[in-house]
Design an enzyme around this catalytic site. Sequence first.
Site, PDB file in Angstrom:
ATOM      1  N   ARG B 267     -77.266 -18.851 -35.167  1.00 61.56           N
ATOM      2  CA  ARG B 267     -77.591 -19.718 -34.036  1.00 61.56           C
ATOM      3  C   ARG B 267     -77.414 -21.155 -34.501  1.00 61.56           C
ATOM      4  O   ARG B 267     -78.292 -21.706 -35.161  1.00 61.56           O
ATOM      5  CB  ARG B 267     -79.036 -19.432 -33.616  1.00 61.56           C
ATOM      6  N   HIS B 271     -83.247 -22.687 -31.053  1.00 63.78           N
ATOM      7  CA  HIS B 271     -83.624 -21.441 -30.385  1.00 63.78           C
ATOM      8  C   HIS B 271     -83.566 -21.638 -28.876  1.00 63.78           C
ATOM      9  O   HIS B 271     -82.938 -20.886 -28.155  1.00 63.78           O
ATOM     10  CB  HIS B 271     -85.029 -21.023 -30.812  1.00 63.78           C
ATOM     11  N   TYR B 280     -87.298 -26.522 -40.022  1.00 63.08           N
ATOM     12  CA  TYR B 280     -87.451 -25.288 -40.784  1.00 63.08           C
ATOM     13  C   TYR B 280     -86.188 -24.801 -41.485  1.00 63.08           C
ATOM     14  O   TYR B 280     -86.245 -23.855 -42.250  1.00 63.08           O
ATOM     15  CB  TYR B 280     -88.021 -24.172 -39.902  1.00 63.08           C
TER      16      TYR B 280
END
Lengths: 367, 371
Positions: B267, B271, B280
């Site tokens: 990805r 998200h 992150y």
Amino acid sequence: MSTETTSTGTTTTETNTGLTSTDTASTEPANPKAETAEPTSTEIRELAFGKALNAGLRMALGDNDQVLLMGEDIGPLGGVFRVTEGLQEEFGTKRVFDTPLAESGIVGTAIGLAMRGYRPVCEIQFDGFIFPAFDQITTQLAKMTSRHEGQVSMPVVIRVPYGGHIGAVEHHQESPEAYFAHTPGLRLVSPSTPNDAYWMIQEAISSNDPVLFFEPKSRYWNKGPVDFSASAAPLHSSRVVRTGTEVTVVGHGAMVTVLLQAAEVAATEGTSLEVIDLRSLSPIDYAPIIASVQKTGRLVVASEAPGFVSISSEIAATVTEKAFYSLEAPVLRVTAYDTPFPPAKLETTYLPDADRVLEAVDRALAY
Amino acid sequence: MAETVQTVQLLSADGVLQTDDTAAEYLPYVDALSDDDLRQFHRDMVITRRFDLEATNLQRQGQLALWPPSHGQEAAQVGSARATRAQDHIFPSYREHSVGMIRGLDILDIITLMRGVSNGGWNPKTNNNFHLYTLVLGSQALHATGYAMGINFDGDTATGDPETDQAVIVYFGDGATSQGDVSEAFVFAASFQTPQVFFLQNNHWAISVPVSVQSRIPLYLRSQGFGIPGVQIDGNDVLASYAVTRKNLDEARSGSGPRMIEALTYRVGAHTTSDDPSKYRGDIELQGWIARDPITRFEAYLRSRGEGDGFFAEVATEAQDFSADLRRRTLALATPSTEKLFNHVYSEPHPVMDVQKQWLLDYEASFGGNE
């Protein structure tokens, strides 16, 4: 339902008001060997509640090839309560089949089968085992028609043996109706007599909406007349099962038996109770309840479930709104305590009995 | 998670067709594709990436409540979607925009969901069996399995004719594999030997949680414990996605039971538009995956086959027009009527709906248009 109340106020719908002993019943009781129900269209026969359900399921399976029965142990065993006994043998393993032991899987795959055009009837083995399926029922099944803007229907029935009085171990005697009644998109019903069991299961299966079908398991062995010729009463109607004049008492499932017992006792003491069987928990048919309260001025609502945020609470609130000027007393609730279902040796203390109903009746009359 | 030696890759990262032993059994599916088929794969991926960017921008401009970008996952989705046959049923998660487009869905129908105009938005029956998005992770795996059980009951599969035998493909992600419903779907699918492919896009992140938290084994191995054969593919290789899905769907429809495909992809975007991946994950990892971009790779392959600048320019223009049209129609979407609250909660008449709808209409009317 043709067997309404008589002019003397005694019911003709219930011949057996005794509840099963808590000392002898096991959690997986087999039905006593009973006759196989092979109804003819004009017959009235005495049948046990469980056998009446079995006959209703047989009729539904015969009427529509898209009807499927699915669940745990419902095949050769006929279900732990034997409600599906003989049906796999009669209709084959494609129509009546055992599933893996996974409640979310049962309901989730039933949703897919309904999308395919089937009419699945799922058996959840016991009330306390329904919660692994809670997400599929409340988040998926209940919303599927709405999310499809009416272009997909969800004719899924979920049969749930529920309630106490059988002396079973924990998680086997609960009354979880309110969790589901709170969810838009679901319909909930609960028959209290063999005749209703026979007809209501067929009506539930023919509904194009999801129906949670709560079966008062303590009633499975109780016999009553089943009129195979009478057309069914509307699925979502409540019904006066005993007429009276002084206090209206309302309940569903096995609680109807308790209310009728209370009415018998009250009559010997000179108090006249009108007993209403809810039959449908969502939607609730208020017309007979309001009409009754307008006559009696007093209402006691009873159920086996804890009272906090319950169907009993909902009825109390609604009747207060709709019939305020008819009420001579506050609507009183008689419910289980707001505790977990206790060890079975305490269930007779936990579950409302006729004495607790009569205590509430006395309080209502004291206003 | 490192790729294993079993990972099926038909195009290398620089767009060279592979002919090793792992690839060999799938190459006939590639050989059967026409030049137009290959051009369509490219067109699908480029249009998807462009409208995906447009939708992301629309959200940033306050026009959508949310958008889950599919940037980076185009090859996994386009290849697998093009591998389905007309009679197949597709159960997506919520990021399979190109799969919907390939099945004939108007992307505006997805926009209605993300703009808060509808909670669903389309009819699977009139959109080539592309079912609704499911936002609760993994729930759709059971719906797909139940649907596939019904196909079995109907005898509409395993007749030996792949042109009519039906199958189901269900999409889900690495995070969803931890959901009980996915495991239960594996159990039911194996038990009932459903004609079904579980298509897992492992994009390596479940919002902010890496796939190593979901599984300590490659996920394609997980289904094997349930009795469902699994295969891992390079999900940024549209030819691998197409050929492996085609083969597995046809095996499933032939009566040999369910299959699982794990497509390793990434990805590249967030998200959803509510997410901030910089908190992150590191840039080195991101750049490593961008270097394996599915569109760049496939374009190199097409160019090596002689495709010229004209085609690529034409597709870029088409994608631009597609997105401009989507933006225009998004801004024109009407707010749903008040009655929509009540209209389809139930299929059959319901007294509570009737009473509450009438009350609301009366209440609104009581303002005399001056609310």
